[in-house]
Design an enzyme around this catalytic site. Structure first.
Site, mmCIF file in Angstrom:
data_model
loop_
_atom_site.group_PDB
_atom_site.id
_atom_site.type_symbol
_atom_site.label_atom_id
_atom_site.label_comp_id
_atom_site.label_asym_id
_atom_site.label_seq_id
_atom_site.Cartn_x
_atom_site.Cartn_y
_atom_site.Cartn_z
ATOM 1 N N ARG A 209 0.850 -1.181 0.000
ATOM 2 C CA ARG A 209 0.000 0.000 0.000
ATOM 3 C C ARG A 209 0.892 1.239 0.000
ATOM 4 O O ARG A 209 1.921 1.275 0.686
ATOM 5 C CB ARG A 209 -0.928 0.022 1.228
ATOM 6 C CG ARG A 209 -2.109 -0.927 1.126
ATOM 7 C CD ARG A 209 -3.103 -0.465 0.066
ATOM 8 N NE ARG A 209 -4.235 -1.363 -0.095
ATOM 9 C CZ ARG A 209 -4.262 -2.388 -0.929
ATOM 10 N NH1 ARG A 209 -3.194 -2.670 -1.666
ATOM 11 N NH2 ARG A 209 -5.345 -3.131 -1.041
ATOM 12 N N GLU A 238 -2.509 7.773 -4.752
ATOM 13 C CA GLU A 238 -2.858 7.269 -6.089
ATOM 14 C C GLU A 238 -4.214 7.847 -6.503
ATOM 15 O O GLU A 238 -5.110 7.994 -5.662
ATOM 16 C CB GLU A 238 -2.957 5.737 -6.074
ATOM 17 C CG GLU A 238 -1.663 5.019 -5.824
ATOM 18 C CD GLU A 238 -1.855 3.495 -5.750
ATOM 19 O OE1 GLU A 238 -2.993 3.012 -5.969
ATOM 20 O OE2 GLU A 238 -0.870 2.796 -5.470
ATOM 21 N N HIS A 255 0.581 0.057 -9.591
ATOM 22 C CA HIS A 255 -0.206 -0.790 -8.682
ATOM 23 C C HIS A 255 -0.790 -2.004 -9.417
ATOM 24 O O HIS A 255 -1.995 -2.266 -9.375
ATOM 25 C CB HIS A 255 -1.323 0.023 -8.022
ATOM 26 C CG HIS A 255 -1.786 -0.554 -6.726
ATOM 27 N ND1 HIS A 255 -2.328 0.209 -5.725
ATOM 28 C CD2 HIS A 255 -1.804 -1.831 -6.254
ATOM 29 C CE1 HIS A 255 -2.665 -0.549 -4.694
ATOM 30 N NE2 HIS A 255 -2.353 -1.800 -4.989
#
Length: 371
Positions: A209, A238, A255
């Site tokens: 994360r 993000e 990601h």
């Protein structure tokens, strides 16, 4: 029953239709209160923010996210309103492990080091960490494991404190969930205190994360030489990634570490089955997902340079150079690149030819097939 689902969840279409009266698909920009107000259940992914503002006054009784992460769902509000929810823990573990090992192989080639001479620290040893641990141990890599929650339950025998990892390890990779409160909060776990404690110029990897690492602290560590190289798949804020960190990262991806076709199929099945379980739906078929075969599923090791046959086989399944280049040249396309990522197949979809016995011993634990 009416289900509203994200149209970009791979392999989903046709599965909820087997038991729902109506299934409506949307794209993330369309996700709104109006779109979901009369839905009984939602099937979402991480860009779909299930906030109080979106959910309040709707008919939604259950939210299934086809992802491991669930910080896009307002859990407190769901608990207050008795809205059920489920994520898909472990669905992408093998995919992230494949990403991680491909990164290790690429780094070893670029920086010319033997992986088995490096000490690797894994921070967080849940589903993903266990998959990585299994691969690394089979490859003969020295590991240091940090997982205070597991250590509290299982004892300290196989785990070490974080300060041992900052002292001993050459490569440190984070695989924890994102938690902002409590005894073992992981928010900015890799912050200035962590980086200042490093006793080696490490390779730093975050495929968990974005908010686990403090971006400014990481940039300072790179500037000071505390971090020799950074591999970043998950970013703070993000999709608005820090452009300075993007330029400094050796490998940067949007990601997608957990985005194998195999992992996506698992996550989709888990989300659909969670809805069926919540609403006590029985007597319907689960539905079959047929995964696409790799473009070249048979790998002849004799085609590779004799000094890097194993490395070439691994990178044949997942070579991140193209995505790294695309992302760095178009960071504003974060969501597009992520949504349109050509979900690769995992090691188990490939068959190796002409492997020696030692190559078999090293590669079979990864999941490859052999002829």
């Amino acid at each position: 029953m009416k289900i509203v689902a994200d149209i970009d969840i791979p392999f989903l279409k046709g599965l909820p239709e087997k038991f729902a009266d109506e299934v409506v698909y949307f794209s993330t920009p369309q996700f709104s209160h109006e779109k979901i107000k009369d839905a009984d259940a939602l099937i979402v992914r991480t860009p779909d923010k299930c906030t109080r503002e979106i959910l309040e006054g709707t008919n939604v009784k259950f939210i299934a996210t086809a992802s491991v992460g669930f910080d896009h769902i307002d859990i407190d509000y769901c608990r207050q309103q008795k809205i059920g929810w489920a994520n898909a823990p472990g669905c992408n573990a093998c995919s992230v492990a494949q990403y991680f090992f491909s990164v290790l192989v690429q780094l070893s080639l670029t920086h010319r080091f033997d992986l088995r001479r490096k000490k690797i620290g894994l921070v967080g040893v849940g589903n993903v960490g266990r998959a990585i641990e299994r691969i690394c141990r089979s490859y003969g890599i020295t590991l240091f494991l940090n997982d205070p929650i597991r250590a509290e339950i299982e004892g300290d025998a196989q785990f070490v404190p974080l300060d041992i990892i900052t002292k001993e390890c050459d490569i440190i990779s984070f695989h924890t969930p994102l938690t902002r409160e409590g005894k073992y909060s992981t928010f900015h776990l890799a912050g200035s205190t962590f980086f200042d404690a490093l006793e080696k110029d490490i390779f730093f990897i975050n495929a968990a994360r974005g908010e686990i690492n403090d971006t400014e602290a990481l940039l300072q560590a790179l500037e000071k030489g505390k971090v020799r190289s950074a591999v970043i798949d998950c970013w703070e804020r993000e999709p608005n990634v820090n452009l300075q960190l993007l330029s400094k990262a050796e490998i940067a991806t949007p990601h997608i570490a957990g985005f194998s076709a195999d992992g996506k199929a698992k996550g989709t099945h888990m989300a659909v089955n969670a809805i069926k379980a919540f609403f006590h739906i029985t007597g319907t078929e689960d539905g079959c997902i047929v995964l696409p075969a790799p473009q070249k599923p048979v790998i002849d090791l004799n085609e590779f340079d004799s000094s890097r046959r194993i490395e070439s086989a691994v990178l044949h399944t997942l070579n991140l150079e193209e995505m790294n280049s695309e992302f760095k040249s178009a960071p504003s396309q974060f969501e597009f690149l992520r949504t349109h990522y050509p979900n690769p197949r995992e090691f188990k979809a490939y068959t190796l030819l002409n492997a020696t016995s030692s190559e078999y011993d090293l590669l079979s634990p990864l999941g490859f097939n052999f002829l």
